[in-house]
Design a protein around this motif. Structure first.
Motif, short mmCIF file in Angstrom:
data_model
loop_
_atom_site.label_atom_id
_atom_site.label_comp_id
_atom_site.label_asym_id
_atom_site.label_seq_id
_atom_site.Cartn_x
_atom_site.Cartn_y
_atom_site.Cartn_z
N GLN A 35 0.85 -1.19 0.00
CA GLN A 35 0.00 0.00 0.00
C GLN A 35 0.89 1.23 0.00
OE1 GLN A 35 -2.63 -0.67 3.40
NE2 GLN A 35 -4.24 -1.32 2.00
N LEU A 36 0.53 2.18 -0.86
CA LEU A 36 1.33 3.38 -1.04
C LEU A 36 0.50 4.62 -0.69
CD1 LEU A 36 2.81 2.42 -4.53
CD2 LEU A 36 3.89 2.09 -2.30
N VAL A 37 1.10 5.52 0.06
CA VAL A 37 0.41 6.75 0.45
C VAL A 37 1.32 7.94 0.16
CG1 VAL A 37 -0.68 8.05 2.30
CG2 VAL A 37 -0.88 5.55 2.25
N GLU A 38 0.87 8.79 -0.76
CA GLU A 38 1.65 9.98 -1.11
C GLU A 38 1.27 11.15 -0.20
OE1 GLU A 38 0.48 8.07 -5.19
OE2 GLU A 38 -0.45 8.46 -3.23
N SER A 39 2.21 12.06 -0.04
CA SER A 39 1.96 13.29 0.69
C SER A 39 2.94 14.35 0.19
CB SER A 39 2.13 13.08 2.19
OG SER A 39 3.45 12.67 2.49
N GLY A 40 2.68 15.59 0.59
CA GLY A 40 3.61 16.66 0.27
C GLY A 40 3.17 17.59 -0.85
N GLY A 41 2.05 17.29 -1.48
CA GLY A 41 1.58 18.18 -2.53
C GLY A 41 1.06 19.49 -1.97
N GLY A 42 0.77 20.41 -2.87
CA GLY A 42 0.24 21.70 -2.43
C GLY A 42 0.21 22.71 -3.55
N LEU A 43 -0.09 23.95 -3.17
CA LEU A 43 -0.14 25.06 -4.12
C LEU A 43 1.08 25.93 -3.89
CD1 LEU A 43 -1.56 26.97 -6.12
CD2 LEU A 43 -2.81 27.93 -4.17
N VAL A 44 1.86 26.12 -4.94
CA VAL A 44 3.06 26.94 -4.85
C VAL A 44 3.15 27.85 -6.07
CG1 VAL A 44 4.35 25.25 -3.48
CG2 VAL A 44 4.51 25.22 -5.98
#
Length: 127
Positions: free
Chosen positions: A3-12
């Motif tokens: 199982q893979l969980v991404e994080s760290g995205g956002g608006l820049v």
């Protein structure tokens, strides 16, 4: 099963940096080759970067070469995508992917090469 969980995205803003993380479950992370893909609205999913299970080999799409860096920490079961000098055309949902790999130095850049996918994290770059 992984199982893979991404994080760290956002608006820049354009020119900024972001670091995406992808945490994997299980105790066999070191046996998996990993990749990052992205998909913008109305487009096909495209390859971004890949790393071998042994970390020695990396491969990048021409559009991100020199700006993005893929890395992994097998002790933390995590793969990273450091994104610098972001451009509006980098806006997309970013997905990490995994596949079991026998070879230490093999990388994969086709989405159908991968068996496991995360849910994605949104990256939006404003001009």
């Amino acid at each position: 099963q992984v199982q893979l969980v991404e994080s760290g995205g956002g608006l820049v803003q354009a020119g900024a940096s972001l670091r995406l993380s992808c945490a994997a479950s299980g105790r066999t992370f070191s046996t998996y080759a990993m990749g990052w893909f992205r998909q913008a609205p109305g487009t096909d999913r495209e390859f971004v970067a890949a790393i071998s299970r042994g970390s020695g080999i990396t491969y990048y799409a021409d559009s991100v070469k020199g700006r993005f860096t893929i890395s992994r920490d097998n002790a933390k079961n995590t793969v990273y995508l450091q994104m610098n000098s972001l451009k509006p055309e980098d806006t997309a949902v970013y997905y990490c992917a995994a596949r079991s790999s026998i070879g230490l130095g093999l990388v994969y850049r086709r989405d159908f090469d991968y068996d496991y996918w995360g849910q994605g994290t949104q990256v939006t770059v404003s001009s």
